[in-house]
Design a protein around this motif. Structure first.
Motif, mmCIF file in Angstrom:
data_model
loop_
_atom_site.group_PDB
_atom_site.id
_atom_site.type_symbol
_atom_site.label_atom_id
_atom_site.label_comp_id
_atom_site.label_asym_id
_atom_site.label_seq_id
_atom_site.Cartn_x
_atom_site.Cartn_y
_atom_site.Cartn_z
ATOM 1 N N THR A 134 -2.607 7.217 -5.334
ATOM 2 C CA THR A 134 -3.646 6.190 -5.342
ATOM 3 C C THR A 134 -3.835 5.521 -3.993
ATOM 4 O O THR A 134 -4.487 4.483 -3.909
ATOM 5 C CB THR A 134 -3.314 5.117 -6.393
ATOM 6 N N GLY A 135 -3.267 6.090 -2.939
ATOM 7 C CA GLY A 135 -3.522 5.495 -1.631
ATOM 8 C C GLY A 135 -2.377 5.706 -0.673
ATOM 9 O O GLY A 135 -1.647 6.692 -0.736
ATOM 10 N N GLY A 136 -2.234 4.734 0.225
ATOM 11 C CA GLY A 136 -1.254 4.877 1.292
ATOM 12 C C GLY A 136 -1.773 5.823 2.346
ATOM 13 O O GLY A 136 -2.982 5.902 2.614
ATOM 14 N N LEU A 137 -0.872 6.557 2.953
ATOM 15 C CA LEU A 137 -1.254 7.479 4.017
ATOM 16 C C LEU A 137 -2.193 8.550 3.490
ATOM 17 O O LEU A 137 -1.900 9.230 2.510
ATOM 18 C CB LEU A 137 -0.012 8.121 4.618
ATOM 19 N N ASP A 138 -3.334 8.701 4.138
ATOM 20 C CA ASP A 138 -4.307 9.746 3.799
ATOM 21 C C ASP A 138 -4.041 10.912 4.740
ATOM 22 O O ASP A 138 -4.683 11.059 5.773
ATOM 23 C CB ASP A 138 -5.719 9.199 3.975
ATOM 24 N N LEU A 139 -3.087 11.734 4.375
ATOM 25 C CA LEU A 139 -2.462 12.662 5.309
ATOM 26 C C LEU A 139 -3.206 13.985 5.410
ATOM 27 O O LEU A 139 -3.653 14.542 4.406
ATOM 28 C CB LEU A 139 -1.026 12.931 4.871
ATOM 29 N N ASP A 173 -7.434 19.647 5.066
ATOM 30 C CA ASP A 173 -7.120 19.211 3.712
ATOM 31 C C ASP A 173 -6.478 17.838 3.821
ATOM 32 O O ASP A 173 -5.352 17.713 4.327
ATOM 33 C CB ASP A 173 -6.159 20.209 3.064
ATOM 34 N N ILE A 174 -7.191 16.793 3.399
ATOM 35 C CA ILE A 174 -6.750 15.417 3.600
ATOM 36 C C ILE A 174 -6.498 14.784 2.232
ATOM 37 O O ILE A 174 -7.390 14.759 1.383
ATOM 38 C CB ILE A 174 -7.791 14.608 4.396
ATOM 39 N N ILE A 175 -5.269 14.260 2.028
ATOM 40 C CA ILE A 175 -4.837 13.890 0.685
ATOM 41 C C ILE A 175 -4.140 12.524 0.678
ATOM 42 O O ILE A 175 -3.273 12.257 1.512
ATOM 43 C CB ILE A 175 -3.852 14.946 0.123
ATOM 44 N N PHE A 176 -4.521 11.661 -0.289
ATOM 45 C CA PHE A 176 -3.721 10.477 -0.598
ATOM 46 C C PHE A 176 -2.393 10.957 -1.192
ATOM 47 O O PHE A 176 -2.383 11.698 -2.173
ATOM 48 C CB PHE A 176 -4.418 9.607 -1.647
ATOM 49 N N LEU A 177 -1.268 10.511 -0.658
ATOM 50 C CA LEU A 177 0.012 11.023 -1.121
ATOM 51 C C LEU A 177 0.901 9.986 -1.797
ATOM 52 O O LEU A 177 1.782 10.345 -2.574
ATOM 53 C CB LEU A 177 0.782 11.654 0.041
ATOM 54 N N LEU A 178 0.713 8.714 -1.532
ATOM 55 C CA LEU A 178 1.543 7.698 -2.175
ATOM 56 C C LEU A 178 0.859 7.180 -3.439
ATOM 57 O O LEU A 178 -0.323 7.384 -3.653
ATOM 58 C CB LEU A 178 1.833 6.569 -1.197
ATOM 59 N N GLY A 179 1.631 6.500 -4.269
ATOM 60 C CA GLY A 179 1.124 6.131 -5.586
ATOM 61 C C GLY A 179 1.164 7.311 -6.539
ATOM 62 O O GLY A 179 0.410 7.377 -7.508
#
Length: 872
Positions: free
Chosen positions: A229-234, A288-294
């Motif tokens: 649901t957010g944090g680093l958009d890696l 490929d950019i992904i929200f990883l935290l939450g």
């Protein structure tokens, strides 16, 4: 008995306390970066030429909450498509005359084979909806190289999908608006693909890549996803080639990217649309950019708009808009025909680049070619240093003796790192031997740090304690150098050699994460120079020289805390859905994995300090303190419950119906499974109301329970391989007979045919009956199959179970009111068996009532499954 400390013990504890303060401050800084607390989200009234998180969240609110479910088979998916299309139509109305806005609703169908989680699957799909908009200048051409931005608007089974992936769709809608309102006319077309079938195995992206007229114009793409649901958009994947990551490095406002993620991503059980664009059906350069935290809320009922991490969408939007502008303006942007004619069909230049951000402040990027040279330097320095420092003064024999000492230092440092991993693992096993459940750190991640970091430090210090006096091979009297100085030198260069060797190993393996240890090696070199200069000008004042050694390492140690802290938090969150393994050993796996990773991170964050600063900490009093602290933390940790509303336990609840034909129910049951190490017995023990509803008594056990097999959960294939020890309970079937007139059934629709080679072809028709909200129908076909009508008549990789005959899996999605017609061809007259499993998202009232008694610390994915078997 009072604890007596001498002067060196007191100094050691002061140094330990100073390190705790230093790492504490680093952790506070890292936490603010990881959860984007340094970013101020813009409000609903923000200037129209800026990306606004508040405006984007309004789209999320509609998609995730005002629309009732965006799952395949539900009306909400159609409503989501209409909402997106309506928003795009509004943008088209307000666009200036210098824009060309083309909006399309594209319905896709197809069939193909794919490998997923090591299993071969065939897919047949029809009538999935994609919404597209192409924004370009008024004089643009159809063949102009374009930039694709992709996000999916369908939701996971049983989830509102605010993070995954309403947040992605909302980000793209806001970027489309920003493109028009900012007055920036893209020099190359930008295509926004809102695809409606990602959660059912990337079908929307496959349909676009196989059928759409714009597919060959795409010169670069950005796939936006969410695993939380957010944090680093890696940036988790980049390629082919290094051009996409180079563009991102130059353009991102808050860069969040690690090339090391590309080394790890292939082993994570999951996939994204990136695969369709860049690997399986196109060689388009992209990100490929992904929200990883939450990740606690990923694919759960708790993935709601209030769980989105503030600032995350603002950072994502600012980064994406800057990146898409850079791609559109790049001279390297080429369509498929241009890439093919120029011989860059896969977008490669010099292979995978090496890149990483530093706390989202800036990004370091260098090509693979530079990495080959740069990452070899530490090993060269390590090999040359003994001869460089001794040859002119002491001769060749002394050089070899020095090198031997360096190797011994390297062995001791390696031993410390290994013990830093082994000790936490042993402690995690010890805790589980006396505890009734595992994963106590799941809802309380701080417990993992409290339990495992101190004992990991003990392991790291053991070699220094055992070999308090370094076993030198050099002749102290000949060199006329203090033994302590030679010992420090050997320990330092031994540790340096360890990180240099790991860097080289990464390089030779073709991986992209070597920057982690290269950064450590380079920082240690600076710290050693600072340490030597301090001694030269101020003498061997231990405290002063140690400080001068630590200061140059602070940027490196901060980055280690940043990367390591993110890794541990991500891993802890994902452990709730990594699958359950059979007891007794399966219960230990998650705790062992987390303990080992915390040990690795501790060794990485503290290891560079050990050669010089270890003398302060390698005291028996400090080791005892750390050991006692670990034991107390271990004891206290068992008082914490592993789950909470903010970290729920995932439960799969399937109401299973065995059918014989279109109108007959043979049997009905409730089937339960979990996807972490705490078994169903744990669930029933701590959910007394649920146990009471299922008539479970205190004598209930795996031995007395009726177990479900993997075939029971066929609709979830291959995710059902993550289940073990699933349980089955009797259920009534009369209520479903009132709800549906017909059930799924398979039958022949015309006579079978025989060919000259002896094979026979069976023509079949699958009706899904009167089911209301079908998610998927799965066929498990067993027998001497030689061909079929799916996937261009190509069979997927077969499944085999316990030496039995091969079986072939096909998943069918879309348009449940229509029948599926297909044929199967066998090599001989042996029977062909077809198991049919259909997942319907509707529950009867009794099942809904049972679901309601689950405790709030669980997340229940509940559905109905209709199973039937046919032989032809």
């Amino acid at each position: 008995m009072a604890l007596r400390l001498d002067g060196t013990d007191v100094s050691g504890f002061k140094f330990l306390f100073s390190l705790a303060v230093m790492y504490g401050l680093m952790s506070i800084l890292v936490h603010s970066v990881m959860y984007t607390k340094f970013i101020t989200p813009l409000g609903i009234d923000a200037p129209l030429d800026r990306f606004s998180e508040a405006r984007a969240i309004e789209h999320v609110r509609v998609l995730a909450h005002e629309i009732d479910g965006r799952q395949e088979g539900r009306q909400g998916l159609r409503e989501a498509a209409e909402y997106i299309k309506a928003q795009l139509e509004r943008l088209k109305e307000r666009a200036g005359s210098n824009f060309r806005i083309e909006i399309e609703e594209n319905v896709v169908s197809g069939s193909f084979n794919m490998m997923f989680l090591g299993h071969g699957i065939s897919f047949g799909y029809r009538n999935h909806t994609n919404i597209l908009v192409r924004i370009s200048s008024i004089d643009s051409q159809e063949t102009d190289p374009s930039v694709l931005m992709n996000a999916h608007f369908d939701g996971p089974l049983g989830s509102p999908g605010a993070g995954d992936c309403a947040s992605c769709v909302a980000s793209l809608l806001e970027i489309a608006r920003l493109t028009i309102d900012s007055g920036w006319v893209p020099p190359r077309p930008i295509i926004f693909l809102f695809n409606g079938a990602e959660e059912v195995f990337l079908l929307g992206a496959h349909g676009f890549m196989r059928t759409h007229k714009w597919r060959d114009s795409i010169g670069a793409f950005i796939n936006v996803e969410a695993s939380g649901t957010g944090g680093l958009d890696l940036v988790c994947q980049s390629g082919p080639g290094s051009w996409p990551s180079s563009v991102y490095a130059q353009s991102a406002i808050y860069p969040m990217a690690h090339s090391a993620a590309q080394d790890v991503f292939p082993v994570i059980p999951g996939d994204t649309d990136y695969r369709m664009f860049s690997e399986d059906y196109g060689s388009i350069p992209g990100l490929d950019i992904i929200f990883l935290l939450g990740g606690y809320y990923y694919h759960t009922n708790y993935d709601t708009v209030d769980r989105l991490v503030p600032g995350s969408m603002q950072a994502r939007g600012d980064n994406l808009y800057s990146a898409v502008k850079a791609f559109a303006e790049s001279a390297k942007l080429r369509n498929a025909h241009q890439r093919e004619s120029l011989g860059v069909s896969n977008g490669s230049d010099d292979g995978q680049a090496v890149f990483f951000d530093y706390l989202a402040w800036f990004m370091i990027f260098y090509s693979r070619r530079i990495a080959m040279a740069l990452h070899s330097i530490p090993v060269i320095i390590f090999l040359v240093m003994p001869f460089f420092s001794r040859f002119l003064y002491s001769g060749l024999w002394c050089c070899f003796a020095t090198f031997y000492d360096f190797v011994k230092g390297m062995i001791l440092h390696t031993t410390g790192i290994m013990l830093a991993i082994i000790f936490p693992v042993l402690f995690s096993i010890l805790r589980l031997l006396v505890s009734s459940y595992g994963m106590n750190w799941f809802a309380n991640p701080f417990l993992a740090f409290m339990m495992f970091i101190p004992i990991s430090l003990v392991g790291l210090l053991i070699p220094r304690t055992v070999f308090h006096g370094f076993p030198l091979s050099q002749n102290v009297s000949v060199l006329k150098v203090p033994k302590e100085a030679l010992s420090d030198e050997a320990r330092f260069w031994g540790a340096f050699g360890f990180y240099a060797s790991v860097t080289l190993a990464y390089l030779l393996a073709g991986l992209s994460g070597g920057f982690l240890t290269f950064f450590t090696s380079a920082s240690m070199l600076l710290a050693w120079i600072s340490f030597c200069l301090s001694i030269k000008f101020s003498g061997r004042q231990l405290a002063r020289s140690s400080v001068f050694y630590v200061i140059p390492l602070i940027p490196c140690l901060t980055y280690s805390v940043y990367f390591g802290g993110f890794l541990v938090q991500f891993l802890i969150e994902k452990m709730g859905m990594m699958g359950s393994l059979p007891p007794p050993y399966g219960n230990y796996v998650p705790d062992i994995v987390v303990a080992a990773i915390v040990g690795v991170v501790t060794g990485w964050c503290m290891g560079p300090l050990m050669p010089i600063c270890g003398k302060w900490l390698a005291r028996s009093s400090i080791l005892q303190f750390l050991l006692h602290f670990s034991v107390i933390a271990l004891a206290l940790s068992s008082q914490f419950f592993p789950y909470s509303r903010d970290a729920p336990k995932r439960v799969v609840f399937q109401h299973t119906f065995l059918t014989a034909d279109a109108n007959q129910i043979v049997d009905s049951s409730y089937d339960f499974s979990v996807v972490d190490s705490n078994s169903l017995l744990f669930l029933f023990k701590y959910a007394p109301e649920l146990a009471k509803e299922l008539n479970i008594g205190p004598e209930f056990s795996f031995e007395t329970a009726k177990m479900s097999n993997q075939r029971t959960f066929l609709t979830l294939f291959p995710v059902n391989f993550l289940f073990s020890r699933s349980m089955q309970f009797p259920a009534r079937s009369d209520e479903i007979l009132k709800q549906y007139r017909q059930f799924p059934h398979l039958y022949t629709n015309k006579p079978q045919t025989m060919s000259s080679d002896g094979s026979r072809r069976v023509y079949l028709e699958l009706s899904l009956g009167s089911l209301k909200e079908v998610w998927v129908a799965v066929l498990n076909i067993t027998g001497p199959l030689s061909s079929w009508s799916f996937a261009d008549t190509k069979l997927p990789v077969p499944e085999t179970a316990e030496g039995g005959p091969p079986s072939y899996i096909c998943r069918l999605t879309g348009s449940s009111h229509e029948k599926w017609n297909f044929w199967l061809e066998g090599r001989n007259v042996e029977d062909i068996r077809v198991d049919v499993a259909v997942l319907d998202q509707n529950l009867v009232e009794e099942a809904k009532k049972l679901k309601s008694v689950f405790p709030e610390w669980t997340d229940v994915t509940a559905y109905s499954s209709f199973l039937s078997t046919y032989v032809f």
